[in-house]
Design a protein around this motif. Structure first.
Motif, mmCIF file in Angstrom:
data_model
loop_
_atom_site.group_PDB
_atom_site.id
_atom_site.type_symbol
_atom_site.label_atom_id
_atom_site.label_comp_id
_atom_site.label_asym_id
_atom_site.label_seq_id
_atom_site.Cartn_x
_atom_site.Cartn_y
_atom_site.Cartn_z
ATOM 1 N N LYS A 105 3.933 1.554 -0.892
ATOM 2 C CA LYS A 105 4.704 1.675 -2.134
ATOM 3 C C LYS A 105 3.848 2.300 -3.238
ATOM 4 O O LYS A 105 4.297 3.157 -3.985
ATOM 5 C CB LYS A 105 5.206 0.287 -2.560
ATOM 6 C CG LYS A 105 5.975 0.265 -3.870
ATOM 7 C CD LYS A 105 7.279 1.055 -3.779
ATOM 8 C CE LYS A 105 7.913 1.226 -5.156
ATOM 9 N NZ LYS A 105 9.014 2.192 -5.143
ATOM 10 N N PHE A 106 2.599 1.863 -3.309
ATOM 11 C CA PHE A 106 1.733 2.347 -4.377
ATOM 12 C C PHE A 106 1.194 3.751 -4.123
ATOM 13 O O PHE A 106 0.780 4.431 -5.037
ATOM 14 C CB PHE A 106 0.524 1.400 -4.563
ATOM 15 C CG PHE A 106 0.894 0.018 -5.012
ATOM 16 C CD1 PHE A 106 2.115 -0.210 -5.640
ATOM 17 C CD2 PHE A 106 0.034 -1.046 -4.820
ATOM 18 C CE1 PHE A 106 2.464 -1.479 -6.065
ATOM 19 C CE2 PHE A 106 0.385 -2.326 -5.240
ATOM 20 C CZ PHE A 106 1.600 -2.544 -5.859
ATOM 21 N N ASN A 107 1.143 4.141 -2.864
ATOM 22 C CA ASN A 107 0.463 5.382 -2.540
ATOM 23 C C ASN A 107 1.343 6.475 -1.956
ATOM 24 O O ASN A 107 0.848 7.433 -1.393
ATOM 25 C CB ASN A 107 -0.688 5.117 -1.575
ATOM 26 C CG ASN A 107 -1.804 4.381 -2.254
ATOM 27 O OD1 ASN A 107 -2.582 4.976 -2.977
ATOM 28 N ND2 ASN A 107 -1.845 3.074 -2.063
ATOM 29 N N SER A 108 2.631 6.300 -2.053
ATOM 30 C CA SER A 108 3.494 7.355 -1.547
ATOM 31 C C SER A 108 4.775 7.374 -2.353
ATOM 32 O O SER A 108 5.035 6.470 -3.138
ATOM 33 C CB SER A 108 3.838 7.091 -0.081
ATOM 34 O OG SER A 108 4.758 6.026 -0.001
ATOM 35 N N PHE A 110 0.830 -1.199 0.000
ATOM 36 C CA PHE A 110 0.000 0.000 0.000
ATOM 37 C C PHE A 110 0.870 1.256 0.000
ATOM 38 O O PHE A 110 0.651 2.190 -0.757
ATOM 39 C CB PHE A 110 -0.913 -0.006 1.226
ATOM 40 C CG PHE A 110 -1.845 1.162 1.242
ATOM 41 C CD1 PHE A 110 -3.082 1.069 0.630
ATOM 42 C CD2 PHE A 110 -1.483 2.353 1.839
ATOM 43 C CE1 PHE A 110 -3.942 2.154 0.612
ATOM 44 C CE2 PHE A 110 -2.327 3.438 1.820
ATOM 45 C CZ PHE A 110 -3.565 3.333 1.204
#
Lengths: 195, 397
Positions: free
Chosen positions: A145-148, A143
Motif C-alpha cells: 500500500k505504501f510503496n505502490s 508495504f
C-alpha cells in the motif's frame, strides 16, 4: 490512474513490447526501486534479488504480450517478481515442503522513542503493539500500500487475502496516525470505509 | 474525515512520503496552495508516517541500478536475436534439448565425456571409467586397481619421480620413471584430503570433490582437473604455468595460493585469491569473453548459466579457513553455512521454516569436533534447534 496517465502507459507498453529500449528505461526507472524494496522484504539475498529482477523484465518482455491492460502493469510486475523470487528460493534452498504462507515479509517499522503528549503516546503505543503483532501477510499488505499505486483488489491478489480485509487493515493502521481521534470515532471511521 | 480518505487513496501521497521526487513535491505544494485549510493536517499526517512507519531497506545504488539495467537490455537483445532466428534453429534447439536430457540421464557417462574433453590436453588415453557412485575416499590410477583411502582426512604425497606416499607409509612405486599416469582422487562428502603433487604444489581437497592429475608433470603446462572445492598452494615455475580446469572455468597461475569452489550443484564458481595473481577464463569462451585477472583479497564469482562474472573484495579467511578445520563467517546467510556443513559431514538438513535460511550469522565454527558438538554451537549461535531425524538427516527448527 488518470486517463492521460493511462494513455501514456499504453504507449510506453506498446513501445516496450516492440523492443524499444527507451520504453524499457521508462518502465525500469518507474518501478525498479519499489520492486527491489519489495523483493528485499522477501529475501535478504541481494544477488538472488537482482537476478530475479533481471528475470522479471525478461519474463515481462517475452510473455508480456498477454498483458492486454497496461494499467495492470504494476500489479503484473509485483506479482511476477514475487513468483520468480519464491521459485528461486525454492531452487536455492531445496524447499521440500513449501506451504503457501511461508513468506515472512519482514517489514521493520522503526518507532522512535520520543516524548509525546499523553494522548498521542498512548495511540502510538497501540500502533507499535499492533504492528509488532501483525501477521506477515498484513505486513506485506502495508508495504504494498505504501510503496505502490496498486488497488486494494490488486494488493489482495498478490498477498492472497480478501480485498475487504486488505482495506480494513490499512485503515486500522492509518487510524492510529490520525490527529485527535478517540476510540469512539474509530469504530465509526472503520464502518465508513469497510462497508 | 474525507481528507484522510483522499490522502490514503491517492498513490501520490505515499509516493511523496516513501519515494519523493521533485515532481511529486511540486504536486503537493500546489495541492496545499490550493487547499490551504488542509495543509496543516496533511503535513502532520505525512510527518507521522515519516516518523513512525519508516522501514529500512538497502536499496539499489545508482550504479547497481545502471548495471542491472544494462544487463537486462543485453538479455533483451539476446531474446530479440533468438526470436529472429527461424524455425530451423528452434528445431535445432529441440534436438539440443533432447541431447541435454540424455546428458542428464547418463550423468556418469556424460561426466566422463566432459572429463575426457577437458583432460584431453594432457592425456591421450582416458583411464578405465572410474565409478562415480564411489562412497569411500578412493584413488584410481590409470590401469590399476582402485585404492581405498582412509575415512575422514587422508594425505597423499607424490615425489618428483612419481612415487606415491599415502598417509605417510604406503608407497607406490612408479614402474617407469619416464611415464606419467593419470590419477583420479575421489573424496566423497564427509571426507577431506591433502595432496602434494609431483611438482611440490599442495592441494587441500574439500568434501564432495574429485581431482584428476598426472603422477608427474611432463608437459609444458601443469594441468589438472577439479570438480568440487580445493585450496591450492602452487609451487612457482615460471616456465610451466599451472592450470586448474573445471567444467565452467579455467584458472591459470604461475605460483600462488587460491581457493576454487566449483561444485556441480552450485550455480556459481568461486575463485578466491590469497596470494600472487591468477587469470580466469571461461572453459568455452565466446568471442568477446576476455580473461579476468584477480588481485589478492578478491573473489571472482562466475555465474554458470549467464556466463557473467562479478568481482568482490572479500576476507579470504572466510573462504580458506576450512583447510584448517574451521569455518568462519561474517554476516553470512544460514543457508550457505548449512550447505557447507552438509558437505563437510555428509548429511542433509531440512528446514522446518525455510525462511530461517536467511538468518545472518557471524563467527567461527570448529568443524574438527564431532557433528553433535558443532550443531550444539550452531544452536547457540542461531537459537534454532538442530535435531537428528536419522543418521543422515537433521532438521532445523
Amino acid at each position: 490512474m488518470r486517463s492521460t496517465e493511462k494513455e501514456y502507459w499504453y504507449l510506453v507498453w506498446d513501445k516496450f513490447k516492440n523492443g524499444d529500449s527507451e520504453a524499457f528505461k521508462t518502465i525500469y526507472n518507474e518501478f525498479t526501486d519499489a520492486l527491489f524494496a519489495y523483493g528485499s522484504k522477501i529475501t535478504s539475498n541481494r544477488d538472488l534479488l537482482k537476478d530475479s529482477i533481471q528475470d522479471l523484465f525478461i519474463d515481462v518482455y517475452t510473455y508480456g504480450s498477454k498483458l492486454r491492460q497496461p494499467e495492470l502493469l504494476e500489479f503484473y510486475l509485483f506479482k511476477t517478481l514475487k513468483r520468480i523470487i519464491i521459485k528461486k528460493l525454492k531452487e536455492d534452498q531445496r524447499f521440500s515442503a513449501m506451504n503457501e504462507d511461508f513468506e515472512r515479509f519482514d517489514l521493520k517499522f522503526t518507532i522512535e522513542d520520543e516524548v509525546f503528549g499523553k494522548d498521542s503516546e498512548k495511540k502510538l503505543k497501540l500502533l507499535q503493539k499492533e504492528i509488532s503483532q501483525l501477521a506477515p501477510a498484513s505486513r506485506e499488505l502495508l508495504f504494498l500500500k505504501f510503496n505502490s499505486g496498486l488497488s486494494y483488489e490488486a494488493i489482495a491478489k498478490i498477498v492472497g487475502i480478501k480485498p475487504d480485509s486488505a482495506k480494513k487493515q490499512i485503515y486500522r493502521i492509518v487510524q492510529r496516525l490520525r490527529k485527535d481521534m478517540d476510540s469512539k470515532n474509530l469504530e465509526l471511521f472503520m464502518m465508513c470505509f469497510t462497508a | 474525515m474525507n481528507l484522510y480518505y483522499h490522502l490514503i487513496e491517492n498513490p501520490l501521497f505515499f509516493k511523496w512520503i516513501y519515494h519523493p521526487t521533485e515532481e511529486i513535491n511540486l504536486y503537493w505544494e500546489k495541492f496545499m496552495e490550493l487547499n490551504p485549510e488542509d495543509a496543516e493536517l496533511i503535513l502532520d499526517f505525512k510527518s507521522k508516517f515519516e516518523k513512525h512507519l519508516q522501514y529500512k531497506t538497502d536499496g539499489l545504488s545508482e550504479l547497481e541500478k545502471k548495471i542491472l539495467a544494462r544487463e537486462i537490455l543485453q538479455r533483451i537483445e539476446l531474446e530479440n536475436k533468438k526470436k529472429n532466428r527461424f524455425r530451423l534453429i528452434r528445431l535445432g534447439m529441440r534436438y539440443a534439448a533432447v541431447a541435454i536430457i540424455f546428458l542428464i540421464i547418463g550423468t556418469g557417462i556424460s561426466y566422463l565425456l566432459m572429463v575426457k574433453k577437458q583432460a584431453n590436453d594432457f592425456v591421450q588415453n582416458l583411464p578405465v571409467a572410474p565409478s562415480f557412485n564411489i562412497q569411500e575416499p578412493t584413488l584410481i590410477i590409470e590401469n590399476q586397481p582402485e585404492i581405498a583411502l582412509k575415512q575422514g582426512e587422508s594425505e597423499l604425497e607424490y615425489s618428483a619421480q612419481g612415487k606415491i606416499k599415502i598417509d605417510n607409509d604406503l608407497v607406490i612405486e612408479n614402474d617407469n620413471e619416464n611415464s606419467s599416469k593419470l590419477n583420479t582422487l575421489v573424496i566423497p562428502y564427509g571426507n577431506r584430503s591433502t595432496i602434494t603433487l609431483a611438482d611440490g604444489t599442495k592441494v587441500w581437497l574439500n568434501a564432495g570433490s574429485r581431482l584428476i592429475y598426472p603422477s608427474r608433470f611432463v608437459d609444458k603446462k601443469r594441468e589438472i582437473f577439479l570438480v568440487g572445492e580445493a585450496f591450492f598452494q602452487v609451487e612457482k615455475d615460471k616456465n610451466r604455468p599451472f592450470i586448474v580446469k573445471t567444467p565452467d572455468i579455467e584458472v591459470k597461475v604461475l605460483g600462488t595460493k587460491f581457493n576454487l569452489s566449483a561444485y556441480p550443484e552450485d550455480n556459481i564458481v568461486q575463485t578466491v585469491l590469497t596470494e600472487g595473481s591468477v587469470e580466469i577464463k571461461y572453459a568455452h569462451p565466446g568471442i568477446f569473453d576476455r580473461s579476468i585477472q584477480l588481485k589478492p583479497g578478491q573473489l571472482a564469482s562466475v555465474n554458470k548459466q549467464k556466463q557473467s562474472t562479478n568481482i568482490y573484495n572479500v576476507d579470504v579467511n572466510y573462504y580458506t579457513s576450512w583447510t584448517e578445520g574451521f569455518f568462519s563467517f561474517s554476516n553470512t546467510d544460514l543457508s550457505r553455512v548449512v550447505k557447507r556443513l552438509e558437505r563437510y559431514f555428509n548429511i542433509r538438513f531440512i528446514y522446518d521454516d525455510p525462511l530461517n535460511g536467511s538468518i545472518k550469522i557471524s563467527g567461527k565454527l570448529d568443524v574438527s569436533k564431532n557433528k553433535e558438538e558443532v550443531f550444539e554451537y550452531m544452536t547457540k549461535l542461531t537459537e534454532l534447534n538442530f535435531s537428528k531425524i536419522n543418521e543422515r538427516t537433521y532438521i532445523i527448527k
